[in-house]
Scaffold this active site. Structure first.
Site, PDB file in Angstrom:
ATOM      1  N   LYS A 115       0.695  -1.048  -0.078  1.00 49.87           N
ATOM      2  CA  LYS A 115      -0.294  -0.094   0.044  1.00 49.87           C
ATOM      3  C   LYS A 115       0.835   1.101   0.052  1.00 49.87           C
ATOM      4  O   LYS A 115       0.472   2.196  -0.634  1.00 49.87           O
ATOM      5  CB  LYS A 115      -1.114   0.179   1.233  1.00 49.87           C
ATOM      6  CG  LYS A 115      -2.157  -1.121   1.015  1.00 49.87           C
ATOM      7  CD  LYS A 115      -3.199  -0.746   2.166  1.00 49.87           C
ATOM      8  CE  LYS A 115      -4.521  -1.632   1.619  1.00 49.87           C
ATOM      9  NZ  LYS A 115      -5.511  -1.277   2.719  1.00 49.87           N
ATOM     10  N   LYS A 198      -4.141  -9.776  -5.693  1.00 51.80           N
ATOM     11  CA  LYS A 198      -5.342 -10.003  -5.116  1.00 51.80           C
ATOM     12  C   LYS A 198      -6.699  -9.351  -5.510  1.00 51.80           C
ATOM     13  O   LYS A 198      -6.542  -8.066  -6.044  1.00 51.80           O
ATOM     14  CB  LYS A 198      -5.452 -10.173  -3.418  1.00 51.80           C
ATOM     15  CG  LYS A 198      -5.453  -8.702  -3.061  1.00 51.80           C
ATOM     16  CD  LYS A 198      -5.431  -8.640  -1.393  1.00 51.80           C
ATOM     17  CE  LYS A 198      -5.579  -7.418  -0.775  1.00 51.80           C
ATOM     18  NZ  LYS A 198      -5.794  -7.514   0.436  1.00 51.80           N
ATOM     19  N   LYS A 201     -11.549  -5.010  -3.278  1.00 53.33           N
ATOM     20  CA  LYS A 201     -12.550  -3.887  -3.679  1.00 53.33           C
ATOM     21  C   LYS A 201     -12.178  -2.373  -3.740  1.00 53.33           C
ATOM     22  O   LYS A 201     -13.057  -1.776  -4.288  1.00 53.33           O
ATOM     23  CB  LYS A 201     -13.497  -3.743  -2.404  1.00 53.33           C
ATOM     24  CG  LYS A 201     -13.100  -3.592  -0.977  1.00 53.33           C
ATOM     25  CD  LYS A 201     -14.241  -3.539   0.062  1.00 53.33           C
ATOM     26  CE  LYS A 201     -13.933  -4.596   1.241  1.00 53.33           C
ATOM     27  NZ  LYS A 201     -13.227  -4.093   2.205  1.00 53.33           N
TER      28      LYS A 201
HETATM   29  P1  TYM Z   1     -11.058  -6.030   4.184  1.00 59.58           P
HETATM   30  O1  TYM Z   1     -12.091  -5.442   4.264  1.00 59.58           O
HETATM   31  O2  TYM Z   1      -9.938  -5.817   3.297  1.00 59.58           O
HETATM   32  O3  TYM Z   1     -11.204  -7.898   3.696  1.00 59.58           O
HETATM   33  C1  TYM Z   1     -12.375  -8.422   4.768  1.00 59.58           C
HETATM   34  C2  TYM Z   1     -11.981 -10.162   4.771  1.00 59.58           C
HETATM   35  O4  TYM Z   1     -11.819 -10.502   3.316  1.00 59.58           O
HETATM   36  C3  TYM Z   1     -10.733 -11.203   3.198  1.00 59.58           C
HETATM   37  N1  TYM Z   1     -10.417 -11.015   1.917  1.00 59.58           N
HETATM   38  C4  TYM Z   1      -9.965 -11.980   0.933  1.00 59.58           C
HETATM   39  N2  TYM Z   1     -10.278 -13.363   1.026  1.00 59.58           N
HETATM   40  C5  TYM Z   1      -9.880 -14.038  -0.093  1.00 59.58           C
HETATM   41  N3  TYM Z   1      -9.491 -13.406  -1.389  1.00 59.58           N
HETATM   42  C6  TYM Z   1      -9.141 -12.306  -1.125  1.00 59.58           C
HETATM   43  N4  TYM Z   1      -8.691 -11.541  -2.579  1.00 59.58           N
HETATM   44  C7  TYM Z   1      -9.678 -11.208  -0.164  1.00 59.58           C
HETATM   45  N5  TYM Z   1      -9.367 -10.023   0.004  1.00 59.58           N
HETATM   46  C8  TYM Z   1     -10.033  -9.878   1.301  1.00 59.58           C
HETATM   47  C9  TYM Z   1      -9.835 -10.648   4.159  1.00 59.58           C
HETATM   48  O5  TYM Z   1      -8.846 -11.390   4.302  1.00 59.58           O
HETATM   49  C10 TYM Z   1     -10.870 -10.311   5.420  1.00 59.58           C
HETATM   50  O6  TYM Z   1     -10.810 -11.374   6.151  1.00 59.58           O
HETATM   51  N6  TYM Z   1      -8.161  -5.575   8.132  1.00 59.58           N
HETATM   52  C11 TYM Z   1      -9.182  -6.628   7.701  1.00 59.58           C
HETATM   53  C12 TYM Z   1     -10.651  -6.282   8.264  1.00 59.58           C
HETATM   54  C13 TYM Z   1     -10.573  -6.149   9.985  1.00 59.58           C
HETATM   55  C14 TYM Z   1     -10.244  -7.342  10.706  1.00 59.58           C
HETATM   56  C15 TYM Z   1      -9.898  -7.220  12.157  1.00 59.58           C
HETATM   57  C16 TYM Z   1     -10.134  -8.799  10.350  1.00 59.58           C
HETATM   58  C17 TYM Z   1     -10.188  -5.200  11.035  1.00 59.58           C
HETATM   59  N7  TYM Z   1      -9.901  -5.801  11.962  1.00 59.58           N
HETATM   60  C18 TYM Z   1      -9.612  -8.216  13.036  1.00 59.58           C
HETATM   61  C19 TYM Z   1      -9.837  -9.824  11.346  1.00 59.58           C
HETATM   62  C20 TYM Z   1      -9.729  -9.513  12.735  1.00 59.58           C
HETATM   63  C21 TYM Z   1      -9.504  -6.471   6.329  1.00 59.58           C
HETATM   64  O7  TYM Z   1      -8.720  -6.845   5.425  1.00 59.58           O
HETATM   65  O8  TYM Z   1     -10.718  -6.246   5.759  1.00 59.58           O
END
Ligand code: TYM
Length: 332
Positions: A115, A198, A201
């Site tokens: 990032k 990956k 969104k």
């Molecule tokens: P976010 O919103 O980026 O992603 C949410 C969840 O989706 C999973 N994910 C994926 N899984 C498979 N393939 C992909 N390409 C892919 N992209 C995203 C992410 O691994 C995530 O589980 N920082 C976290 C949100 C968060 C969180 C936490 C998670 C905030 N606090 C505490 C666990 C524990 C996140 O990446 O959100």
């Protein structure tokens, strides 16, 4: 107890669905689940939800996300569903954990490296300390399981390291050390246009990702444009290095259909890439249409949605306060 969360930054994709959301309904039968909408994490993005000119911008994406949680089967009577910024203890613990986290560990995080490279000159420090807020989210609730996609694995490992460090320093089990749940299939979905990245969104090219609320015709077009390769005759087999596009499509199909990739390979022997794309489209359509219908029903009732967040924040705060108190008892 199990914790999982999604950032409400833009609409969710099928990668978020396959990585975590599609498991949330079932997890409620085995665990007391805590499902968070991580709006504070979303603030680290350049186009963050709270910087939007439209005053309702932030509320809109938060309620969109909540309605999708419900459409995917999250039951607010069984699980705690809440908005991160409405439970003040997250930022309180965040500060404390800052003081127990090595800077070197933060600089080593792959997500930060990627990032910060993309954002060049103006990197906010929230991008660097992002995993500490994640650690706070998790450690506040004494959970023993955290469900994430593969991309978040490193952050959860850091959470465990921080928790162990605090426990060691104070010679007490202050924090529960959580274990990670990453599902075998669907946890590393790639971009449709560049399968070395990956699916995300926040990808600037909207054709790289299938959004949960994309119109069905648009989904068909996006799969039609998805990168494959030029092997002739077509060869539908899984090989991430040599055939990243086809491997990603097989992974998506396997995760949606819950059929092992080896069986799909057998089925697609002597078939074309078009056959593969058509089956993926039909499978995704069958899954997403009912979710979209439910989403629109829930999304209409903002009073109900706000009430879920209100009640969720009360339940989450009660648990979070206990942890903070336990911690301050050590310091005083
Ligand atoms: P976010 O919103 O980026 O992603 C949410 C969840 O989706 C999973 N994910 C994926 N899984 C498979 N393939 C992909 N390409 C892919 N992209 C995203 C992410 O691994 C995530 O589980 N920082 C976290 C949100 C968060 C969180 C936490 C998670 C905030 N606090 C505490 C666990 C524990 C996140 O990446 O959100």
């Amino acid at each position: 107890m199990l914790f999982s969360a999604v950032q409400p930054s833009g609409l969710l994709t099928i990668a978020n669905y396959l990585g975590v959301l599609c498991h949330w309904k079932k997890m409620q039968d085995s665990y007391q689940c805590i499902y968070c909408i991580a709006d504070l994490h979303a603030m680290t993005a350049k186009k963050n939800i709270y910087k939007k000119k439209n005053k309702n911008g932030s509320t809109k994406t938060i309620l969109d996300t909540l309605a999708l949680y419900l459409a995917c089967g999250v039951d607010p009577n069984k699980s705690i569903v809440f908005l991160q910024s409405q439970v003040l203890e997250h930022t309180q613990l965040n500060w404390i954990l800052n003081c127990y986290t090595n800077l070197g560990d933060l600089f080593r995080m792959t997500q930060f490296k990627v990032k910060s490279k993309n954002e060049n000159a103006s990197i906010n420090s929230g991008l660097l300390t992002y995993p500490i807020l994640m650690a706070s989210d998790i450690l506040l609730y004494d959970v023993n399981k955290v469900l994430v996609g593969e991309d978040q694995k490193q952050h959860i490992e850091l959470t465990k390291k921080i928790a162990r460090r605090v426990n060691r320093i104070y010679k007490k089990e202050i924090f529960t050390i959580p274990s990670l749940i990453i599902t075998k299939s669907g946890s590393r979905i790639k971009s449709l246009l560049d399968p070395t990245k990956k699916m995300s969104k926040s990808d600037s090219n909207r054709n790289s990702s299938i959004f949960m609320l994309d119109n069905i015709d648009l989904i068909k077009k996006k799969f039609a444009k998805a990168v494959t390769d030029s092997e002739n005759p077509a060869n539908i087999s899984f090989n991430k290095k040599k055939k990243p596009g086809i491997s990603n499509l097989l992974e998506i199909l396997s995760a949606f259909k819950k059929i092992p990739i080896v069986e799909l390979e057998k089925f697609f022997l002597n078939k074309t890439y078009l056959d593969l794309k058509l089956m993926i489209f039909q499978t995704v359509k069958k899954k997403l249409v009912p979710i979209q219908e439910k989403y629109f029903l829930y999304r209409r009732d903002e009073v109900y949605l706000r009430d879920i967040l209100f009640k969720g924040a009360i339940k989450a705060t009660k648990k979070a306060k206990e942890t903070i108190e336990r911690l301050f008892n050590l310091f005083n």
